[in-house]
Write a protein that holds these residues in place. Structure first.
Motif, PDB file in Angstrom:
ATOM      1  N   TRP A 175     -14.249  -2.667  -5.597  1.00 14.27           N
ATOM      2  CA  TRP A 175     -13.087  -3.554  -5.487  1.00 14.27           C
ATOM      3  C   TRP A 175     -11.805  -2.801  -5.900  1.00 14.27           C
ATOM      4  CZ3 TRP A 175     -12.778  -9.007  -8.272  1.00 14.27           C
ATOM      5  CH2 TRP A 175     -11.579  -9.639  -7.909  1.00 14.27           C
ATOM      6  N   LEU A 176     -11.823  -2.227  -7.087  1.00 10.54           N
ATOM      7  CA  LEU A 176     -10.624  -1.582  -7.614  1.00 10.54           C
ATOM      8  C   LEU A 176     -10.259  -0.325  -6.831  1.00 10.54           C
ATOM      9  CD1 LEU A 176     -11.262  -2.040 -11.442  1.00 10.54           C
ATOM     10  CD2 LEU A 176      -9.604  -3.250 -10.014  1.00 10.54           C
ATOM     11  N   PHE A 177     -11.264   0.480  -6.467  1.00 13.11           N
ATOM     12  CA  PHE A 177     -10.964   1.707  -5.720  1.00 13.11           C
ATOM     13  C   PHE A 177     -10.290   1.358  -4.395  1.00 13.11           C
ATOM     14  CE2 PHE A 177     -11.732   5.004  -2.630  1.00 13.11           C
ATOM     15  CZ  PHE A 177     -11.550   6.183  -3.336  1.00 13.11           C
ATOM     16  N   THR A 178     -10.859   0.401  -3.660  1.00  9.32           N
ATOM     17  CA  THR A 178     -10.292   0.028  -2.363  1.00  9.32           C
ATOM     18  C   THR A 178      -8.906  -0.573  -2.540  1.00  9.32           C
ATOM     19  OG1 THR A 178     -12.556  -0.446  -1.641  1.00  9.32           O
ATOM     20  CG2 THR A 178     -10.776  -1.200  -0.219  1.00  9.32           C
ATOM     21  N   TRP A 179      -8.761  -1.453  -3.513  1.00  6.49           N
ATOM     22  CA  TRP A 179      -7.485  -2.120  -3.787  1.00  6.49           C
ATOM     23  C   TRP A 179      -6.375  -1.098  -4.062  1.00  6.49           C
ATOM     24  CZ3 TRP A 179      -7.277  -7.428  -6.520  1.00  6.49           C
ATOM     25  CH2 TRP A 179      -5.959  -7.822  -6.742  1.00  6.49           C
ATOM     26  N   VAL A 180      -6.688  -0.125  -4.928  1.00 11.92           N
ATOM     27  CA  VAL A 180      -5.675   0.850  -5.353  1.00 11.92           C
ATOM     28  C   VAL A 180      -5.440   1.931  -4.296  1.00 11.92           C
ATOM     29  CG1 VAL A 180      -5.191   2.635  -7.065  1.00 11.92           C
ATOM     30  CG2 VAL A 180      -6.137   0.431  -7.802  1.00 11.92           C
ATOM     31  N   PHE A 181      -6.484   2.286  -3.559  1.00 11.29           N
ATOM     32  CA  PHE A 181      -6.381   3.391  -2.618  1.00 11.29           C
ATOM     33  C   PHE A 181      -5.622   3.015  -1.350  1.00 11.29           C
ATOM     34  CE2 PHE A 181      -8.552   6.129   0.695  1.00 11.29           C
ATOM     35  CZ  PHE A 181      -7.868   7.286   0.356  1.00 11.29           C
ATOM     36  N   ILE A 182      -5.714   1.762  -0.927  1.00 13.55           N
ATOM     37  CA  ILE A 182      -5.130   1.368   0.354  1.00 13.55           C
ATOM     38  C   ILE A 182      -3.621   1.623   0.440  1.00 13.55           C
ATOM     39  CG2 ILE A 182      -4.505  -0.701   1.698  1.00 13.55           C
ATOM     40  CD1 ILE A 182      -7.381  -1.547   1.615  1.00 13.55           C
ATOM     41  N   PRO A 183      -2.809   1.281  -0.563  1.00 12.85           N
ATOM     42  CA  PRO A 183      -1.369   1.563  -0.424  1.00 12.85           C
ATOM     43  C   PRO A 183      -1.068   3.037  -0.168  1.00 12.85           C
ATOM     44  CG  PRO A 183      -1.741   0.050  -2.231  1.00 12.85           C
ATOM     45  CD  PRO A 183      -3.086   0.538  -1.800  1.00 12.85           C
ATOM     46  N   ARG A 184      -1.789   3.919  -0.816  1.00 11.43           N
ATOM     47  CA  ARG A 184      -1.573   5.350  -0.606  1.00 11.43           C
ATOM     48  C   ARG A 184      -2.043   5.781   0.782  1.00 11.43           C
ATOM     49  NH1 ARG A 184      -2.039   3.468  -5.222  1.00 11.43           N
ATOM     50  NH2 ARG A 184      -1.159   4.380  -7.131  1.00 11.43           N
ATOM     51  N   LEU A 185      -3.184   5.252   1.198  1.00  4.06           N
ATOM     52  CA  LEU A 185      -3.671   5.546   2.537  1.00  4.06           C
ATOM     53  C   LEU A 185      -2.714   5.006   3.593  1.00  4.06           C
ATOM     54  CD1 LEU A 185      -5.926   6.544   4.447  1.00  4.06           C
ATOM     55  CD2 LEU A 185      -6.992   4.287   4.198  1.00  4.06           C
ATOM     56  N   ARG A 186      -2.146   3.838   3.339  1.00  6.82           N
ATOM     57  CA  ARG A 186      -1.208   3.238   4.283  1.00  6.82           C
ATOM     58  C   ARG A 186       0.021   4.122   4.477  1.00  6.82           C
ATOM     59  NH1 ARG A 186       3.307   0.054   4.365  1.00  6.82           N
ATOM     60  NH2 ARG A 186       3.394  -1.465   6.087  1.00  6.82           N
ATOM     61  N   GLY A 245     -11.513  -5.828  -2.064  1.00  8.01           N
ATOM     62  CA  GLY A 245     -10.370  -4.954  -2.317  1.00  8.01           C
ATOM     63  C   GLY A 245      -9.506  -4.768  -1.089  1.00  8.01           C
ATOM     64  N   TYR A 246     -10.140  -4.659   0.063  1.00  8.92           N
ATOM     65  CA  TYR A 246      -9.395  -4.533   1.323  1.00  8.92           C
ATOM     66  C   TYR A 246      -8.647  -5.820   1.655  1.00  8.92           C
ATOM     67  CZ  TYR A 246      -8.816  -4.978   6.380  1.00  8.92           C
ATOM     68  OH  TYR A 246      -8.312  -5.240   7.630  1.00  8.92           O
ATOM     69  N   LEU A 247      -9.293  -6.952   1.424  1.00  2.37           N
ATOM     70  CA  LEU A 247      -8.704  -8.235   1.801  1.00  2.37           C
ATOM     71  C   LEU A 247      -7.387  -8.489   1.082  1.00  2.37           C
ATOM     72  CD1 LEU A 247      -9.369 -10.670   3.604  1.00  2.37           C
ATOM     73  CD2 LEU A 247     -10.496 -11.720   1.633  1.00  2.37           C
ATOM     74  N   ARG A 248      -7.226  -7.922  -0.097  1.00  2.00           N
ATOM     75  CA  ARG A 248      -5.976  -8.059  -0.846  1.00  2.00           C
ATOM     76  C   ARG A 248      -4.782  -7.567  -0.035  1.00  2.00           C
ATOM     77  NH1 ARG A 248      -1.601  -7.307  -2.091  1.00  2.00           N
ATOM     78  NH2 ARG A 248      -0.612  -7.041  -4.140  1.00  2.00           N
ATOM     79  N   HIS A 249      -5.000  -6.619   0.858  1.00  2.00           N
ATOM     80  CA  HIS A 249      -3.913  -6.055   1.661  1.00  2.00           C
ATOM     81  C   HIS A 249      -3.942  -6.528   3.122  1.00  2.00           C
ATOM     82  CE1 HIS A 249      -2.971  -3.250  -1.608  1.00  2.00           C
ATOM     83  NE2 HIS A 249      -4.266  -3.086  -1.733  1.00  2.00           N
ATOM     84  N   ASN A 250      -4.937  -7.322   3.474  1.00  2.00           N
ATOM     85  CA  ASN A 250      -5.094  -7.692   4.885  1.00  2.00           C
ATOM     86  C   ASN A 250      -4.837  -9.168   5.164  1.00  2.00           C
ATOM     87  OD1 ASN A 250      -7.559  -8.523   7.131  1.00  2.00           O
ATOM     88  ND2 ASN A 250      -6.067  -6.965   7.718  1.00  2.00           N
ATOM     89  N   PHE A 251      -4.837 -10.016   4.123  1.00  2.00           N
ATOM     90  CA  PHE A 251      -4.532 -11.424   4.359  1.00  2.00           C
ATOM     91  C   PHE A 251      -3.086 -11.525   4.833  1.00  2.00           C
ATOM     92  CE2 PHE A 251      -3.614 -15.846   2.883  1.00  2.00           C
ATOM     93  CZ  PHE A 251      -4.595 -16.482   3.627  1.00  2.00           C
ATOM     94  N   ASN A 252      -2.838 -12.377   5.807  1.00  2.00           N
ATOM     95  CA  ASN A 252      -1.520 -12.457   6.444  1.00  2.00           C
ATOM     96  C   ASN A 252      -0.393 -12.717   5.444  1.00  2.00           C
ATOM     97  OD1 ASN A 252       0.631 -14.346   8.002  1.00  2.00           O
ATOM     98  ND2 ASN A 252      -0.280 -12.851   9.381  1.00  2.00           N
ATOM     99  N   PRO A 253       0.704 -11.953   5.482  1.00  2.00           N
ATOM    100  CA  PRO A 253       0.999 -10.886   6.434  1.00  2.00           C
ATOM    101  C   PRO A 253       0.293  -9.576   6.076  1.00  2.00           C
ATOM    102  CG  PRO A 253       2.835 -11.144   4.917  1.00  2.00           C
ATOM    103  CD  PRO A 253       1.843 -12.219   4.573  1.00  2.00           C
ATOM    104  N   SER A 254      -0.450  -9.055   7.023  1.00  2.00           N
ATOM    105  CA  SER A 254      -1.275  -7.879   6.773  1.00  2.00           C
ATOM    106  C   SER A 254      -0.433  -6.625   6.611  1.00  2.00           C
ATOM    107  CB  SER A 254      -2.261  -7.696   7.926  1.00  2.00           C
ATOM    108  OG  SER A 254      -3.014  -6.522   7.756  1.00  2.00           O
ATOM    109  N   ARG A 255      -0.851  -5.776   5.681  1.00  2.23           N
ATOM    110  CA  ARG A 255      -0.206  -4.478   5.495  1.00  2.23           C
ATOM    111  C   ARG A 255      -0.979  -3.359   6.180  1.00  2.23           C
ATOM    112  NH1 ARG A 255       4.542  -3.397   3.241  1.00  2.23           N
ATOM    113  NH2 ARG A 255       3.756  -1.911   1.720  1.00  2.23           N
ATOM    114  N   ASN A 294      -3.999   1.375  11.019  1.00  2.57           N
ATOM    115  CA  ASN A 294      -5.349   0.907  11.347  1.00  2.57           C
ATOM    116  C   ASN A 294      -6.439   1.719  10.654  1.00  2.57           C
ATOM    117  OD1 ASN A 294      -5.236   3.315  12.721  1.00  2.57           O
ATOM    118  ND2 ASN A 294      -5.407   2.433  14.769  1.00  2.57           N
ATOM    119  N   ALA A 295      -6.093   2.341   9.525  1.00  3.52           N
ATOM    120  CA  ALA A 295      -7.039   3.212   8.826  1.00  3.52           C
ATOM    121  C   ALA A 295      -7.696   2.540   7.626  1.00  3.52           C
ATOM    122  CB  ALA A 295      -6.328   4.485   8.368  1.00  3.52           C
ATOM    123  N   GLY A 296      -7.603   1.206   7.547  1.00  2.00           N
ATOM    124  CA  GLY A 296      -8.183   0.514   6.399  1.00  2.00           C
ATOM    125  C   GLY A 296      -9.675   0.732   6.253  1.00  2.00           C
ATOM    126  N   GLY A 297     -10.371   0.984   7.378  1.00  2.00           N
ATOM    127  CA  GLY A 297     -11.806   1.227   7.310  1.00  2.00           C
ATOM    128  C   GLY A 297     -12.157   2.441   6.460  1.00  2.00           C
TER     129      GLY A 297
END
Length: 379
Positions: free
Chosen positions: A32-43, A226-236, A67-70
């Motif tokens: 949860w935490l790794f995905t949550w924290v990593f996504i902004p940097r990956l974005r 962790g991913y859903l935190r950044h994908n619920f509308n409006p998606s980042r 589209n790299a959230g996966g």
């Protein structure tokens, strides 16, 4: 303390302070935490290099959307499994091999899905890789036992082996593509995948010999949240095929690992019910496209999916996601009841999953308001 321990036992937790339960918690929260924290940097990186879906008549985004959230989901999942393995290594060699087979197959699909997201691949090439990943499970003895399926006749072993092999490949391909096809509205697949993996996690915990399945599902559900935190509308960011095929394949594979195989033999009934939403969606889409004369129903995207139909009625991506989450929760409750899980455990599981979903949805909405306020102040 005794009453709390008795409640935990109904959830499949033999010891609240034991190493097994703590390793599951650590796995879940690590993912949860790794995905949550990593996504902004990956974005940020994805925007710089152009890993993004461009707007078109079928997509809902009005501007390029990373589209790299996966990749973040896969990273969170893999890191959590490594941590879990370090905390509590799985002692049975054959289970170790099967877990590695699942991880290797998932890695193959993430790689191919990512290439497809960025450069585009033919449906046939994707299907061939998915079949190879399914075959990887078969050679490691992860398969459906045809003679264990209720209401079907028992056949000789050679015939059962052939039928089981075919059913295993169909099961993996169907679920992998069903979850992929459900990905069309912000928050839908992330939420449905979280519900499915969380429900199967608790159900698997009812069995003393399902430790490997529990760990894999804990990592998968944590990464989804962790991913859903950044994908619920409006998606980042969106997960792309890399994320959706990871979810579909891993859920299909873990069910073969023994997550929900009844000792009496109703092998895939529970995951079939829990994952009814994506499977029914794909079924009705394929039948509809074939009825319209489309020879390759998986290669002709349209807006006939369930999420598109619900979106057309609600006119809100958020309401659409929440409605489909509730459907997934209802399917999860039904699946658990068919497994014989206690009503108290079912209630606790559904309420816990709902609380997690609405927590991350609230956090995303709150962050969206802050982002909007910041843009308004600069104008």
């Amino acid at each position: 303390m005794d009453s709390l321990q008795a409640l935990a036992a109904q959830l499949g937790i033999s010891d609240l302070t034991g190493r097994g339960f703590l390793s599951v918690l650590v796995t879940f929260f690590t993912a949860w935490l790794f995905t949550w924290v990593f996504i902004p940097r990956l974005r940020e990186f994805a925007i710089r290099v152009g890993w993004a879906d461009q707007p078109n008549e079928r997509r809902l985004n009005k501007e390029p959307l990373p589209n790299a959230g996966g990749l973040a989901i896969y990273g969170g999942f893999l890191v959590s499994i490594i941590v879990a393995w370090a905390l509590r290594p799985i002692a049975v060699d054959i289970v170790n091999i099967q877990v590695l087979a699942i991880l290797l197959g998932a890695s193959m699909l993430v790689l191919v899905g990512f290439i497809d997201d960025q450069y585009g691949l033919t449906p046939l090439s994707r299907l061939l890789v998915q079949t190879l990943a399914a075959t990887l499970l078969l050679v490691n003895d992860l398969r459906i036992d045809f003679n264990a399926i209720p209401f079907l006749p028992v056949v000789p072993e050679p015939v059962s082996t052939v039928l089981g092999t075919v059913m295993t490949i169909v099961w993996v391909l169907a679920l992998t593509n069903a979850v992929n096809l459900l990905d069309g509205v912000d928050g839908v697949v992330g939420g449905v995948a979280f519900v499915a993996s969380f429900v199967l996690l608790v159900t698997a915990a009812q069995f003393t010999d399902r430790a490997a399945a529990v760990i894999l599902l804990a990592g998968l559900s944590g990464a989804a949240l962790g991913y859903l935190r950044h994908n619920f509308n409006p998606s980042r960011i969106i997960m792309g095929d890399a994320g959706s095929t990871l979810f579909g394949y891993t859920l299909a594979a873990v069910s073969l690992l023994g997550t929900l195989k009844f000792s009496a033999g109703a092998s895939l009934l529970v995951p079939l019910i829990v994952l009814a939403l994506p499977l029914l969606d794909t079924t009705q889409v394929v039948i509809g496209r074939l009825a319209r004369g489309i020879r390759n129903p998986l290669g002709h995207p349209d807006k006939t999916h369930i999420h598109h139909r619900v979106l057309a009625r609600t006119e809100s991506a958020r309401r659409t996601a929440v409605i489909l989450w509730l459907v997934a929760l209802a399917c999860g409750a039904l699946g658990m009841s068919l497994q014989g899980v206690s009503p108290l455990a079912i209630l606790g599981t559904i309420l816990s999953a709902a609380a997690c979903l609405f927590f991350v949805a609230y956090r995303r909405i709150r962050a969206g308001h802050i982002e909007q306020a910041g843009r308004d102040s600069t104008n």
